[in-house]
Design a protein around this motif. Sequence first.
Motif: not given
Length: 172
Positions: A100-116, A118-128
């Motif tokens: 609905r109007g008035g709602v903002g969003f960001i889409l990001r992802m991070s790779e899953v490693q064996d230990n959990g 990854e700290d680095e995010y890849i921003y697909l839509i939006g920014s840090q």
Amino acid sequence: MMVNHLFRKARRGQLQIAETLVSVSLMLILALLLINAADQVNKTQSDLENLRNTASDILITADEANLLRPVVYLHDQTEYRSEFNYHLEVLNDYITLSLRGGVGFILRMSEVQDNGNEDEYIYLIGSQAIILSLQQGGESILSDYFVGSFSSSEYGQYTTHYIVELYLWEKI
């Protein structure tokens, strides 16, 4: 003298009635303020829960409609840059139209490693920077979605695991 005494008692009685009316009015105002404050708290919690449900629904539906995985897996494939941009635009439009109007969003992802994650995010839509500004004040919600693989006759097969995160917040 008796009339004067009765006049004082009547006046004192009127003052007591006036004081009682003022006290009752103040209590009613306080009660209304408390009810309004409680209603605002419930509304905020309800709004945040609705946003959380909306974010989950968007991610699930985007994946089922084959909008999400091409964006996730083609993000760093230079040979599919135009296809990535096309899918990203369609996904962005889908998310925008789902909110609905008035709602903002960001889409990001991070790779899953064996230990959990990854700290680095890849921003697909939006920014840090947008997320950092949100942490300064506005309330937001975060919905996670696990993406484990992608198979396509056109783009190939990918097995890297990602956590896709959709942030939603009420714009002021």
